[in-house]
Enzyme design. Structure first.
Site, mmCIF file in Angstrom:
data_model
loop_
_atom_site.group_PDB
_atom_site.id
_atom_site.type_symbol
_atom_site.label_atom_id
_atom_site.label_comp_id
_atom_site.label_asym_id
_atom_site.label_seq_id
_atom_site.Cartn_x
_atom_site.Cartn_y
_atom_site.Cartn_z
ATOM 1 C CG HIS A 78 -0.637 0.334 2.415
ATOM 2 N ND1 HIS A 78 -0.203 -0.756 3.352
ATOM 3 C CD2 HIS A 78 -0.254 1.302 3.145
ATOM 4 C CE1 HIS A 78 0.360 -0.251 4.506
ATOM 5 N NE2 HIS A 78 0.264 1.343 4.484
ATOM 6 C CG ASP A 83 -0.063 -4.171 2.671
ATOM 7 O OD1 ASP A 83 0.215 -3.614 1.783
ATOM 8 O OD2 ASP A 83 0.069 -3.341 3.874
ATOM 9 C CB SER A 114 3.137 1.845 6.251
ATOM 10 O OG SER A 114 2.022 1.947 6.913
#
Length: 409
Positions: free
Chosen positions: A139, A169, A253
């Site tokens: 992402h 992911d 992230s």
């Protein structure tokens, strides 16, 4: 009256004496308890002045304290391998080029309108000849037209997308190795103990806070976290993750979750963001990461079997439609509705049709789309599996041969 005056004067003398002693004590403390002689008032004043000057200088100078701990040692081992990942996307500049020219944030390509869309983190895990490899979250680089990487020392390089996987992911980037000075080491996420220290390193809120470090503990292992991969507000996958209370914020992230030995034991991926929730962040376990990035390096994707359908959870269908359209018996309250069948797919060859409701796959009961996806993706390619489903109120069975997937069912 005279006696009262005498007593009053004695009190004043004692008060002055106390003030004098207090003032002398204060100066001695600030001056480092220095002493002077009374041989010469001038030399005494000079010495006092020099002493006060030294005291002032000592007060301004910073005292350096050598601090070392297990955490600082762990950070030192891996921090140079943690980078900022910059998602660059084309911007519509119609009508503005003539007035302002290209944006300062554009890429090096002449005439390009690439600008920073978002920023995350990544971990350099491999150096091979003139190439180095970085793992980050899918992402973080989603919808990018180009990707840049900001190294720990401030050097910025262009990155090439090697491969990505929406379901785990994860994504792998490739950069020139000439600027790479450190490579992270993976630890064994299966060997983690709840309560042991955990350190998160990344770029919360982007490049302005690059190389930020937070610490906490491993709060739990093997947490099942429902995730929404397509942004429709409905959970369509379930990630098995490490839970930590180390602060993880937007921009973290793709960064590293590190153990006390300085090994990467997870890739920070998500957090629960609610006003009533604090300290619930999640990382993809390193053992899962190692398996996925090896496939991404080799194939650019994760090779999985595919059934070839679009699907909906039965719980998303109104009770009226369950009765009138699907014609389900009252005792069928869970399952997966086939919304569409791809021509030539395993489902098509197995004679599945739109509005069939799948309730069993390869001997496993199926209650929702997450269970069905996990069952499909754990199946070996070319294996024949039995599917139980309802059509027009009757339970039926078919056999399908699982074929290779691209990125979706």
């Amino acid at each position: 009256m005279n006696e009262l005056n005498k007593e009053h004067n004695k009190k004043q003398d004692r008060s002055l004496l106390k003030k004098s002693l207090f003032g002398t004590l204060t100066v001695l403390l600030l001056a480092g308890c220095s002493t002077t002689t009374n041989k010469d008032n001038a030399s005494s004043d000079s010495a006092t002045s020099q002493t006060e000057q030294k005291a002032n200088e000592a007060g301004v100078n910073q005292v350096r304290v050598e601090v070392s701990s297990d955490i600082t040692d762990a950070v030192a081992k891996v921090e140079d391998a943690v980078v900022t990942v910059i998602n660059m996307q084309e911007q519509n500049m119609d009508g503005f080029e003539g007035l302002f020219g290209n944006s300062e944030n554009t890429s090096s390509s002449e005439g390009s309108n690439l600008q920073t869309a978002s920023e995350g983190s990544g971990v350099i895990y491999k150096k091979d000849g003139d190439k180095a490899y970085i793992v980050t979250n899918n992402h973080v680089i989603a919808d990018s037209d180009a990707v840049e990487v900001l190294m720990k020392d401030g050097t910025k390089v262009e990155a090439k997308l090697v491969g990505k996987d929406v379901w785990t992911d994860l994504a792998v980037l490739e950069v020139p190795s000439e600027k790479v000075t450190a490579v992270a080491e993976f630890g064994d996420s299966n060997a983690l103990t709840v309560g042991e220290p955990a350190i998160a390193i990344g770029s919360p809120l982007g490049t302005n806070y690059a190389s930020s470090v937070t610490s906490g503990i491993i709060s739990a292992k093997n947490r099942s976290v429902a995730t929404d991969t397509n942004g429709d507000g409905i959970a369509d996958w379930e990630t098995t993750a490490i839970q930590t209370d180390a602060a993880i914020n937007p921009g973290n992230s793709g960064g590293a979750l590190v153990n006390i030995a300085g090994q990467v034991i997870g890739i920070n991926s998500m957090k629960i963001s609610e006003d009533t929730v604090e300290g619930m962040g999640f990382a993809i376990p390193s053992n899962d990461v190692i398996d996925i990035i090896a496939q991404l390096e080799k194939n650019g994707k994760v090779v999985r079997p595919v059934l070839g359908i679009s699907l909906l959870d039965l719980s998303q269908i109104s009770e009226q439609q369950q009765n009138t359209v699907l014609k389900l018996p009252e005792n069928v309250t869970s399952g997966v509705v086939v919304a569409k069948v791809e021509p030539g797919s395993a489902a098509s060859k197995g004679k599945l049709k739109q509005y069939d409701v799948i309730v069993g796959f390869d001997g496993k009961e199926i209650t929702d789309s997450i269970e069905l996806r996990k069952a499909i993706y754990s199946t070996k390619l070319n294996k024949e599996v039995e599917i139980k489903y309802y059509r027009d109120g009757k339970q039926e069975t078919t056999t399908v041969t699982m074929t290779e997937a691209d990125e979706s069912l």
